[in-house]
Write an enzyme that holds these catalytic residues in place. Structure first.
Site, mmCIF file in Angstrom:
data_model
loop_
_atom_site.group_PDB
_atom_site.id
_atom_site.type_symbol
_atom_site.label_atom_id
_atom_site.label_comp_id
_atom_site.label_asym_id
_atom_site.label_seq_id
_atom_site.Cartn_x
_atom_site.Cartn_y
_atom_site.Cartn_z
ATOM 1 N N GLY A 185 13.593 30.776 -91.077
ATOM 2 C CA GLY A 185 13.835 30.961 -89.641
ATOM 3 C C GLY A 185 15.160 30.304 -89.269
ATOM 4 O O GLY A 185 16.069 30.209 -90.093
ATOM 5 N N ARG A 241 6.153 20.546 -90.577
ATOM 6 C CA ARG A 241 5.036 19.775 -90.020
ATOM 7 C C ARG A 241 4.209 19.236 -91.186
ATOM 8 O O ARG A 241 4.033 19.920 -92.200
ATOM 9 C CB ARG A 241 4.141 20.650 -89.128
ATOM 10 C CG ARG A 241 4.732 20.999 -87.780
ATOM 11 C CD ARG A 241 4.837 19.773 -86.857
ATOM 12 N NE ARG A 241 5.380 20.091 -85.552
ATOM 13 C CZ ARG A 241 6.657 19.914 -85.195
ATOM 14 N NH1 ARG A 241 7.524 19.419 -86.045
ATOM 15 N NH2 ARG A 241 7.057 20.205 -83.963
ATOM 16 N N GLU A 268 0.912 10.974 -88.025
ATOM 17 C CA GLU A 268 2.171 10.314 -87.667
ATOM 18 C C GLU A 268 1.874 9.307 -86.565
ATOM 19 O O GLU A 268 1.240 9.695 -85.587
ATOM 20 C CB GLU A 268 3.202 11.339 -87.185
ATOM 21 C CG GLU A 268 3.661 12.252 -88.310
ATOM 22 C CD GLU A 268 4.742 13.254 -87.883
ATOM 23 O OE1 GLU A 268 5.200 13.178 -86.727
ATOM 24 O OE2 GLU A 268 5.102 14.101 -88.697
ATOM 25 N N HIS A 305 9.879 11.223 -88.875
ATOM 26 C CA HIS A 305 10.065 12.414 -88.021
ATOM 27 C C HIS A 305 11.329 12.295 -87.164
ATOM 28 O O HIS A 305 11.262 12.290 -85.937
ATOM 29 C CB HIS A 305 8.823 12.631 -87.140
ATOM 30 C CG HIS A 305 8.707 14.047 -86.649
ATOM 31 N ND1 HIS A 305 7.501 14.663 -86.443
ATOM 32 C CD2 HIS A 305 9.647 14.966 -86.316
ATOM 33 C CE1 HIS A 305 7.701 15.895 -86.006
ATOM 34 N NE2 HIS A 305 9.000 16.101 -85.921
ATOM 35 N N GLY A 328 14.050 14.432 -87.511
ATOM 36 C CA GLY A 328 14.847 15.658 -87.679
ATOM 37 C C GLY A 328 15.877 15.886 -86.588
ATOM 38 O O GLY A 328 17.043 16.167 -86.869
#
Ligand code: NDP
Length: 248
Positions: free
Chosen positions: A82, A165, A194, A213, A215
């Site tokens: 994607g 994820r 998390e 996490h 990103g």
């Protein structure tokens, strides 16, 4: 304030007619950049090497000490080509990657053309990739997709990276694959749960690099995300169309 919406009770939201604003696109570059950073840190063993410098493990030069795996001439398999998947491929190409593979629900001739990426079944992607990069969305189909079966098909020298994820990965199976040497290493920006408890077994492994996490965590991206989230909210409150509305 996120591109993913897997954490929302979508059925209930639909049933109650609740409007949802979300933030796709503008996280793409920052997340792709972090994916590449995590991949390099994992395959070239950066956290482990930094630790060796600090703990006195760095002694005389030895030919194979702290060796890892490089991207030159490699095959990179992307699960979910994607927005982020394509942005990752675009950044990895100049490292000399020989071949890109991708798996997903649909062929993406336009997105894949730039990298001459080949659409393959998941099994072939696992078998042939030197680097597996997971950038798909979390759906009922992708939950637990990377499991014992999947890791069992990967090469012993391959590196697994997940910035999508945590739930796409069966973490127990990943742990076994890393401990048994079924795969070389893993880099995760996302986990289940998390935050990952500090006593989690994955954190005891030298060949597993785990990030909290991050990103999209650049100052510029988070600022742009904040503004878009607020504008979504204000538009929603006024009953107007949102700049970025999730249509369920
Ligand atoms: P896109 O919607 O552009 O891409 C999602 C991809 O997932 C699509 O290419 C789709 O392929 C693929 N996909 C869906 N179902 C499957 C399946 N069953 N098997 C394989 N692939 C599948 O989203 P983005 O690229 O913008 O973001 C991807 C995900 O990254 C987000 O959903 C989010 O969870 C995560 N993310 C993580 C961040 C972080 O901080 N680590 C930051 C931002 C996003 P197809 O069209 O063929 O179905």
């Amino acid at each position: 304030m996120s591109a993913g919406f897997d954490h929302l009770a979508l059925e209930e939201i639909k049933k109650r007619g609740i409007r949802v604003g979300y933030i796709p696109d503008i996280l793409t570059d920052a997340t792709a950049e972090l994916t590449v950073a995590l991949l390099l840190a994992t395959c070239r063993r950066l956290p482990e090497s930094v630790e060796e410098v600090k703990n006195g493990g760095w002694t005389t030069w030895k030919p194979f000490w702290m060796c890892g795996y490089g991207l030159s001439d490699s095959t990179v398999g992307i699960i979910g080509l994607g927005r982020i998947g394509q942005a990752v491929a675009r950044r990895l190409k100049p490292f000399g990657v020989k071949r890109f593979l991708y798996a997903g629900r649909h062929l993406k001739p336009e997105g894949a053309a730039e990298f001459e990426a080949e659409f393959v079944p998941l099994t072939r992607l696992a078998e042939e990739s030197d680097f597996v990069v997971v950038t798909c969305s979390l759906t009922p189909d992708t939950a637990g997709l990377c499991n014992k079966d999947f890791f069992g098909k990967m090469k012993k020298t391959s590196v697994f990276i997940n910035t999508s994820r945590g739930a796409v990965v069966n973490q127990e199976d990943l742990y076994q694959a890393l401990v048994s040497g079924q795969i070389a290493a893993a880099g995760l920006d996302v986990t289940t749960p998390e935050p990952l408890p500090t006593e989690h077994p994955l954190l005891s492994l030298k060949n597993c690099v785990i990030l909290p996490h991050i990103g999209s965590a650049t100052y510029a991206t988070r600022s742009t995300m904040s503004v878009l989230a607020v504008n979504n909210l204000l538009a929603g409150l006024k009953g107007e169309s949102m700049p970025s509305e999730l249509h369920l």
